[in-house]
Design a protein around this motif. Structure first.
Motif, PDB file in Angstrom:
ATOM      1  N   TYR A  94       0.841  -1.122   0.097  1.00 58.18           N
ATOM      2  CA  TYR A  94       0.001  -0.062   0.006  1.00 58.18           C
ATOM      3  C   TYR A  94       0.840   1.437   0.119  1.00 58.18           C
ATOM      4  CZ  TYR A  94      -4.589   1.782   0.616  1.00 58.18           C
ATOM      5  OH  TYR A  94      -5.961   2.557   0.716  1.00 58.18           O
ATOM      6  N   GLY A  95       0.537   2.045  -1.083  1.00 53.51           N
ATOM      7  CA  GLY A  95       1.404   3.277  -1.064  1.00 53.51           C
ATOM      8  C   GLY A  95       0.786   4.565  -0.096  1.00 53.51           C
ATOM      9  N   PHE A  96       1.672   5.405   0.351  1.00 59.24           N
ATOM     10  CA  PHE A  96       1.044   6.425   1.025  1.00 59.24           C
ATOM     11  C   PHE A  96       1.776   7.513   0.656  1.00 59.24           C
ATOM     12  CE2 PHE A  96       0.354   7.712   5.783  1.00 59.24           C
ATOM     13  CZ  PHE A  96      -0.995   8.194   5.599  1.00 59.24           C
ATOM     14  N   ILE A  97       0.921   8.455  -0.202  1.00 58.94           N
ATOM     15  CA  ILE A  97       1.757   9.635  -0.623  1.00 58.94           C
ATOM     16  C   ILE A  97       1.056  10.966  -0.343  1.00 58.94           C
ATOM     17  CG2 ILE A  97       2.627   8.303  -2.782  1.00 58.94           C
ATOM     18  CD1 ILE A  97       0.102   9.326  -4.329  1.00 58.94           C
ATOM     19  N   GLY A  98       1.692  11.881  -0.440  1.00 62.05           N
ATOM     20  CA  GLY A  98       1.250  13.164   0.010  1.00 62.05           C
ATOM     21  C   GLY A  98       2.325  14.171  -0.028  1.00 62.05           C
ATOM     22  N   PRO A  99       2.015  15.583  -0.117  1.00 61.41           N
ATOM     23  CA  PRO A  99       3.038  16.648  -0.241  1.00 61.41           C
ATOM     24  C   PRO A  99       3.713  16.693   1.006  1.00 61.41           C
ATOM     25  CG  PRO A  99       1.167  17.442  -0.197  1.00 61.41           C
ATOM     26  CD  PRO A  99       0.881  16.049  -0.302  1.00 61.41           C
TER      27      PRO A  99
END
Ligand SMILES: Nc1ncnc2c1ncn2[C@@H]1O[C@H](COP(=O)(O)OP(=O)(O)OP(=O)(O)O)[C@@H](O)[C@H]1O
Ligand SMILES: [Mg+2]
Lengths: 310, 538
Positions: free
Chosen positions: A32-37
């Protein structure tokens, strides 16, 4: 049982809501990828999952064990690789792993065998006598990953594991991660390098300013966000003629000149798309490249977050 | 990967038979504290400890040779033994009472400063193992110093003028003190994680350790040069008191360190409360022994011993009475299942109101024991003194924390109350003195006013009841207000304890029913118990 369930966690630092009602689940064997600025709240969320931070509200379950009700049992099932961590001075790779193996209660031959195994898994076996404060960043990342696997956790939480790795090491890391997923472990990975996540992730969660903006399979999110595909076409004919022909086509919008051809948004299905290509050929426009439509994590990321960044 | 797999893998290698000793060694190695192993490995490879060690040994040898030289030049060889002893023990004392504990402080602090603490805390290590590991590593270093210095010290016996029994007693006590100081240093180290706080803590600790080393040197010199004190019962009693106090202080420091390193949802209070009770009981036991048997009827000893108990406990009281009132989720599930047992255990469970209950329990116990001892011997004023002392404890800790409990929920607010309580006592003694100074009131100027607990206690002790009246009225009023301020929160704490005991019974009945009926799902227990209100108030 769900491997990792994050249930409505909220965490504020004074007035700043670092994490705001975030919920998602990761199944066994899934990446599971967790992305955000930057500053979105990824690290804070992961630290809550790893029992290192207390949420103001909500709970996290690791294999059904609450990190609040039974942090010790949750820790046994969890492997956490923080984004920054220190190394003990005057300690070799093997001693470092031996120390954590002891800390996890491994004894005797089992301890040595486990250390050997994780050393082999992370290709560190030949360097095991090196002092860790002399290691390069990439080697340290590997060592930390090796340490994370010592107690055979069923859920692995990796905070930007690819940061500072060279391209070759990144590919190796990806293979390691896939191998771990194949061992039926659940993996939650945060990263800024989106293309990297896209290649290995079964799902992603996008977070910004503490709020979860979207989650699920990459293509499903893409479909929900962008009901159109992006297509790029290059032809041997005069550019004006191609642009005019495209503008006349149904389901086409937002035609723009790109890389010596034209990019446009297309809302039709695959059959309509095939017919369009046939028409372009029939009109004698001589198309040589007709590509696009693939799901890009960058696009998801940009379209989800760009509004907030303004 | 899994331990089981690894075990299987390892099993293949055991074709060659091992000797029993090697097996025993391997098993002992497995039982070693992981932190100890790590620290010793690091210390052996690092240069810091090795250099320091040789430096001190060379220093001690140098001083010794210098003193022999001086003694030969001056021709007075009689004093050589004691002087040589003082010199070498002086160096040893700095090594084991300052350097070694300070090393333990730094070693614990390095986990935060070097950013390795997070990985440590999510491993399977218990807080106890971490504290013990650091102290054990410090003790190993200390033992190295002792083994290097003991030949020097014993050789002073051969030079004459030094008692061998005194040397043995001194080394034993010094080792005990060194271990205790290491425990205190590690506990101290857990109090702050930021750079600024740590710098302040380091200075405070160094400022406390250096006098300890000097004190040890003074004590050692006294013991060795006048070893006849070893036959003085008063001195021996003090020594015995000291020797029982040191392990208690170690345990207490260890418990504080463990509480600071434990997960915030864990019960971080009960162990410390039990230890505080132990300290109270041990001092009461000492008073029974000293007052009832040793110096039968010596009221000063009795008053002094019971006072020591409460003064030693008051730092802990400060934390107990300002703890968050409701149970955490995890603690709520650990409350004894029987309501009677839960209520009996109430003073030792976490929460500010339950801390006040603990003070009351200790106070009543102290007064009862003193009364049982002193009344038959015709010393009622000792009972009065101890009662007033305990009432002060109740008022000083109960009133501010009781008032604060009405509005203060945050950690910061509770920390502020912790600072305000001792500050308030100081102000109550100081401000009237200032007023007396301005108004030119002689008694008040000399701190002889009813708001100064020390003055009032002194009046009670010397039975100057007229002087004490004003103070006792103030005390009575404060105790009354403290009672009023605490009624509601204590009632709430009792109700919460009962509720949690009942919730636990119901939960266990549900589990039993589910186990009997295997078809039910496994996740019914989530969120059970009296935990919901605790979670919202955190
Ligand atoms: N201990 C803390 N005290 C105060 N604020 C904090 C603390 N930790 C994080 N924050 C704040 O919370 C917000 C979320 O931080 P977090 O580290 O979770 O972001 P992130 O998504 O991991 O960012 P990055 O991509 O840069 O690693 C930030 O605004 C940060 O400043
Ligand atoms: Mg981060």
């Amino acid at each position: 049982m769900t491997a990792l369930e994050v249930r409505g966690i909220t965490k504020a630092f004074r007035t700043l809501k670092a994490v705001d009602e975030v919920s998602f689940t990761v199944e066994h064997g899934a990446i599971y990828g967790f992305i955000g600025p930057n500053g979105a709240g990824k690290t804070t969320t992961m630290r809550i999952c790893a029992t290192l931070e207390l949420p103001d509200r909500g709970d996290v379950f690791v294999d059904g064990v609450s990190v609040l009700d039974d942090p010790r049992r949750a820790r046994k099932k969890l492997g956490f690789m923080p984004d920054t961590y220190g190394a003990y001075p005057q300690t070799t790779i093997r001693e470092y792993l031996d120390f954590y193996a002891r800390a996890y209660g491994l004894a005797g031959k089992a301890r040595k065998a486990t250390v050997d195994q994780v050393l082999a898994f992370t290709s560190l076996a030949e360097l095991d006598h090196k002092l860790i404060h002399t290691l390069s960043k990439g080697m340290k990342q590997r060592l930390c990953l090796a340490k994370t696997m010592l107690h055979d956790p069923s859920v692995l939480i990796l905070d930007e594991p690819a940061a500072g790795l060279d391209p070759r090491a990144r590919i190796e890391l990806r293979e390691l991660v896939k191998a771990l997923a194949a061992m039926n472990k659940a993996l939650l990975i945060s990263s800024h390098i989106l293309s990297e996540l896209a290649e290995m992730c079964d799902g992603v969660a996008v977070i910004e300013s503490g709020k979860l903006l979207a989650q699920g399979r990459v293509d499903a999110i893409q479909k929900r966000l962008q009901p159109h595909h992006t297509i790029w076409v290059r032809a041997l004919c005069a550019p004006d003629a191609l642009e005019k022909a495209l503008l006349e086509e149904p389901d086409v919008s937002n035609v723009r000149a790109e890389r010596g051809g034209f990019g446009f948004d297309y809302t039709g299905d695959d059959e309509a798309r095939a017919r369009m290509l046939a028409r372009l050929v029939q009109r004698g426009l001589q198309p040589v490249e007709f590509a696009g439509g693939e799901v890009k994590l960058e696009d998801i990321f940009m379209s989800l977050t760009e509004g907030k960044l303004q | 990967m899994s331990p089981a797999e690894a075990q299987a893998l390892a099993g293949k290698e055991t074709a060659n038979a091992e000797s029993g000793f090697a097996r025993w060694l391997a098993r002992a190695d497995d039982r070693l504290n992981p932190i100890l192993v790590k620290e010793v490995r690091q210390a052996l490879r690092g240069r810091y400890f090795r250099n320091l060690f040789w430096l001190t040994v060379v220093l001690a040898t140098g001083i010794g040779v210098f003193m022999i030289f001086i003694a030969n030049v001056n021709g007075d060889v009689d004093e050589l033994g004691p002087n040589f002893f003082t010199a070498t023990f002086g160096v040893l004392s700095f090594a084991v009472h300052t350097f070694v504990p300070f090393w333990a402080f730094q070693s614990m602090g390095a986990e935060w400063e070097e950013n390795t603490y997070d990985l440590l805390v999510i491993s399977d290590l218990r807080p106890r193992q971490m504290v013990l590991g650091k102290v054990l590593a410090a003790t190993v270093q200390g033992l190295l110093y002792y083994s290097a210095f003991t030949p020097f010290l014993v050789s002073t016996f051969l030079m004459g003028g030094v008692d061998i029994l005194a040397i043995a007693v001194l080394i034993g006590l010094s080792l005990l003190a060194s271990i205790t100081l290491s425990f205190v240093a590690v506990a101290f180290s857990t109090l702050g994680k930021t750079k600024i706080v740590r710098a302040g803590l380091a200075m405070l600790l160094a400022g406390a350790l250096l006098p300890m080393s000097f004190g040890a040197i003074g004590f050692g010199t006294l013991l060795v040069q006048e070893s006849s004190v070893l036959r003085d019962p008063d001195f021996l009693l003090g020594l015995a008191f000291f020797a029982t106090a040191l392990p208690l202080v170690s345990l207490f420091a260890c418990a504080i360190g463990c509480a600071r390193l434990a997960h915030e949802e864990e019960n971080r209070s009960t162990l410390l409360r039990i230890l505080t009770s132990t300290i109270t009981l041990v001092t009461l036991g000492w008073s029974v022994y000293v007052y009832g048997f040793l110096f039968r009827g010596d009221a000063e000893w009795l008053a002094a011993l019971t006072s020591i108990g409460i003064v030693a406990s008051s730092a802990a009281y400060l934390f107990f009475v300002t703890e968050a009132e409701p149970f955490g989720r995890r603690v709520a599930q650990q409350v004894p299942r029987s309501t009677g047992l839960a209520l009996l255990a109430l003073p030792w469970l976490p929460g500010g109101a339950r801390g006040v209950a603990l003070i009351v329990v200790h106070g009543v116990l102290a007064v009862l024991v003193t009364a049982a001892l002193a009344l038959p011997l015709g010393d009622p004023e000792v009972v009065a003194f101890v009662a007033v002392f305990q009432l002060y404890a109740f008022a000083i800790f109960g009133l501010p924390s009781g008032i604060a409990a009405f509005g203060i929920r945050s950690l910061r607010g509770r920390t502020a109350v912790r600072v305000l309580i001792p500050l308030g006592v100081g102000l109550a003694a100081f401000l009237p003195a200032l007023v007396g100074f301005v108004a030119d009131h002689g008694d008040w100027m000399r701190f002889e006013h009813p708001f100064n607990p020390v003055y009032v206690l002194a009046c009670v002790a010397s039975q100057r009841w007229e002087d004490a009246t004003g103070g006792l009225v103030v005390l009575g009023a404060t105790v009354l207000f403290a009672l009023i301020a605490n009624t509601k929160r204590v009632a709430r704490a009792v109700a919460e304890t009962q509720r949690c005991a009942q919730a636990r019974r119901e939960r266990e009945a549900r589990h039993a029913a589910r186990d009997a009926e295997p078809s039910a799902g496994p996740s019914a227990e989530l969120g059970a118990g009296g935990a919901s209100d605790a979670a919202t108030e955190r």
